[in-house]
Design an enzyme around this catalytic site. Structure first.
Site, PDB file in Angstrom:
ATOM      1  N   HIS A  31       0.847  -1.201   0.000  1.00 53.18           N
ATOM      2  CA  HIS A  31       0.000   0.000   0.000  1.00 53.18           C
ATOM      3  C   HIS A  31       0.885   1.255   0.000  1.00 53.18           C
ATOM      4  O   HIS A  31       0.619   2.205  -0.733  1.00 53.18           O
ATOM      5  CB  HIS A  31      -0.873   0.051   1.270  1.00 53.18           C
ATOM      6  CG  HIS A  31      -1.926  -1.012   1.360  1.00 53.18           C
ATOM      7  ND1 HIS A  31      -2.059  -1.827   2.462  1.00 53.18           N
ATOM      8  CD2 HIS A  31      -2.901  -1.383   0.497  1.00 53.18           C
ATOM      9  CE1 HIS A  31      -3.081  -2.636   2.279  1.00 53.18           C
ATOM     10  NE2 HIS A  31      -3.606  -2.402   1.092  1.00 53.18           N
ATOM     11  N   ARG A 104      -1.927  -5.774  -8.654  1.00 54.43           N
ATOM     12  CA  ARG A 104      -0.728  -6.596  -8.443  1.00 54.43           C
ATOM     13  C   ARG A 104      -0.560  -7.653  -9.508  1.00 54.43           C
ATOM     14  O   ARG A 104       0.540  -7.959  -9.934  1.00 54.43           O
ATOM     15  CB  ARG A 104      -0.805  -7.290  -7.071  1.00 54.43           C
ATOM     16  CG  ARG A 104      -0.701  -6.347  -5.900  1.00 54.43           C
ATOM     17  CD  ARG A 104      -1.167  -7.008  -4.638  1.00 54.43           C
ATOM     18  NE  ARG A 104      -2.568  -7.411  -4.752  1.00 54.43           N
ATOM     19  CZ  ARG A 104      -3.302  -7.861  -3.758  1.00 54.43           C
ATOM     20  NH1 ARG A 104      -2.756  -8.024  -2.579  1.00 54.43           N
ATOM     21  NH2 ARG A 104      -4.568  -8.183  -3.934  1.00 54.43           N
TER      22      ARG A 104
END
Ligand code: PNS
Length: 173
Positions: A31, A104
């Protein structure tokens, strides 16, 4: 004098703000990597913690906010906030032009694509922008970090120090 005032107002009005929403249960280095990339593209990033999370979070809203505040303490142009209700309504209220989401792997794509298009349908003025974290974080997720910590593994490579500590306390045997 009036011109200066107007200039300042124009700067404020043209400020590019993006929302980076999530559960952040807890915040990970992945993050933080995405936030680091996003803050180079926008004047301000609002890291928005969903308070009506249906996922039964491990950390309370207050704990998640506190861990984010600690992790982002010394970082300019990033603000931590909470929101409930629709993300796009929060984005409009914050005068944000974009929502940032980390992508991702292909496995993230289907859900993210669906959410981005639904958010666009709900509010056309807010664009979703996907950012890819550094390769070494592509396999990282809050869910896996919690599982590793629960089973007594070392998570210090994956989360900021205070988060590792907080996980240790949650799963103290
Ligand atoms: O970190 P997460 O759990 O992937 O974040 C998901 C989140 C909080 C961004 C998403 O569930 C969300 O936007 N919730 C707010 C409610 C909403 O707007 N739902 C409609 C999405 S199309």
């Amino acid at each position: 004098m009036l011109d200066v005032g107007r200039g300042a107002l124009n700067v404020l009005c043209s400020m590019k703000r993006a929302i980076y929403p999530g559960s952040f249960d807890p915040v990970t280095n992945g993050h933080l990597d995405v936030i680091g990339r996003a803050r180079k593209l926008f004047d301000e990033i609002v890291v928005a913690v969903a308070s009506n999370d249906e996922k039964q979070p491990l950390f309370s809203l207050e704990e998640r906010l506190a861990l984010l505040h600690q992790a982002l303490d010394k970082i300019d142009n990033v603000r931590v906030a909470q929101f409930d209700g629709l993300l796009v309504e929060f984005a409009v209220a914050e005068k944000a032009s974009a929502v940032i989401r980390g992508l991702r792997a292909v496995s993230d794509f289907e859900f993210e694509f669906q959410m981005a298009l639904m958010n666009r349908k709900l509010e056309d003025s807010v664009e979703t922008i996907f950012l890819m974290p550094k390769e070494e974080y592509t396999y990282l997720s809050s869910r896996l970090v919690k599982e590793i910590a629960r089973l007594g593994g070392n998570v210090s490579d994956f989360v900021p120090g205070p988060v590792a500590e907080a996980l240790g306390k949650k799963f103290a045997r």
